[in-house]
Design a protein around this motif. Structure first.
Motif, PDB file in Angstrom:
ATOM      1  N   PHE A   1      15.470  48.609  72.415  1.00 45.78           N
ATOM      2  CA  PHE A   1      16.520  48.133  73.302  1.00 45.78           C
ATOM      3  C   PHE A   1      16.678  49.029  74.525  1.00 45.78           C
ATOM      4  N   TYR A   2      16.371  50.310  74.396  1.00 45.73           N
ATOM      5  CA  TYR A   2      16.420  51.216  75.547  1.00 45.73           C
ATOM      6  C   TYR A   2      15.406  50.778  76.598  1.00 45.73           C
ATOM      7  N   GLU A   3      14.157  50.563  76.183  1.00 45.72           N
ATOM      8  CA  GLU A   3      13.125  50.157  77.128  1.00 45.72           C
ATOM      9  C   GLU A   3      13.423  48.783  77.726  1.00 45.72           C
ATOM     10  N   LEU A   4      13.913  47.870  76.911  1.00 44.54           N
ATOM     11  CA  LEU A   4      14.264  46.549  77.422  1.00 44.54           C
ATOM     12  C   LEU A   4      15.394  46.639  78.454  1.00 44.54           C
ATOM     13  N   PHE A   5      16.380  47.483  78.168  1.00 48.84           N
ATOM     14  CA  PHE A   5      17.495  47.689  79.095  1.00 48.84           C
ATOM     15  C   PHE A   5      16.981  48.237  80.422  1.00 48.84           C
ATOM     16  N   MET A   6      16.173  49.291  80.353  1.00 44.31           N
ATOM     17  CA  MET A   6      15.673  49.923  81.564  1.00 44.31           C
ATOM     18  C   MET A   6      14.744  48.984  82.341  1.00 44.31           C
ATOM     19  N   ALA A   7      13.932  48.217  81.643  1.00 36.04           N
ATOM     20  CA  ALA A   7      13.048  47.260  82.318  1.00 36.04           C
ATOM     21  C   ALA A   7      13.870  46.227  83.076  1.00 36.04           C
ATOM     22  N   GLY A   8      14.969  45.786  82.487  1.00 34.88           N
ATOM     23  CA  GLY A   8      15.859  44.844  83.168  1.00 34.88           C
ATOM     24  C   GLY A   8      16.441  45.437  84.435  1.00 34.88           C
TER      25      GLY A   8
END
Length: 99
Positions: A85-92
């Protein structure tokens, strides 16, 4: 009490509407410990997100997905990266920043 996913959603929505917060969160990627810096920044902004919360929510989500496919046995599909979820958040945020 809001779940970690709900907090991340609220924070991401806020960051989409406030470029200063978006840049503040993206800047944590440059820190020596980006994951820890991200969580500290979240708390400074009023979102009680801790490192273990973020790790556990990803692992719990991945485990639930594995259980839901083909009985969760050895033949379950790999879900690489979809539980971070960290990577998904940052990618967003990065995608929004690029637009």
């Amino acid at each position: 009490m809001a779940s970690c996913i709900e907090l991340l959603d609220a924070l991401q929505h806020r960051a989409f509407h406030d470029p200063k917060i978006r840049q503040q969160l993206l800047a944590t990627r440059q820190e020596k410990d980006p994951f820890g810096a991200f969580c500290r920044t979240c708390r400074e902004l009023g979102y009680e997100i801790y490192e273990m919360d973020l790790i556990c929510v990803g692992e719990e989500f991945h485990a639930a997905m594995k259980r839901s496919t083909n009985g969760g046995g050895e033949n379950s599909p790999m879900l690489a990266g979809e539980d971070d979820f960290y990577e998904l958040f940052m990618a967003g945020l990065e995608q929004e920043d690029a637009q």
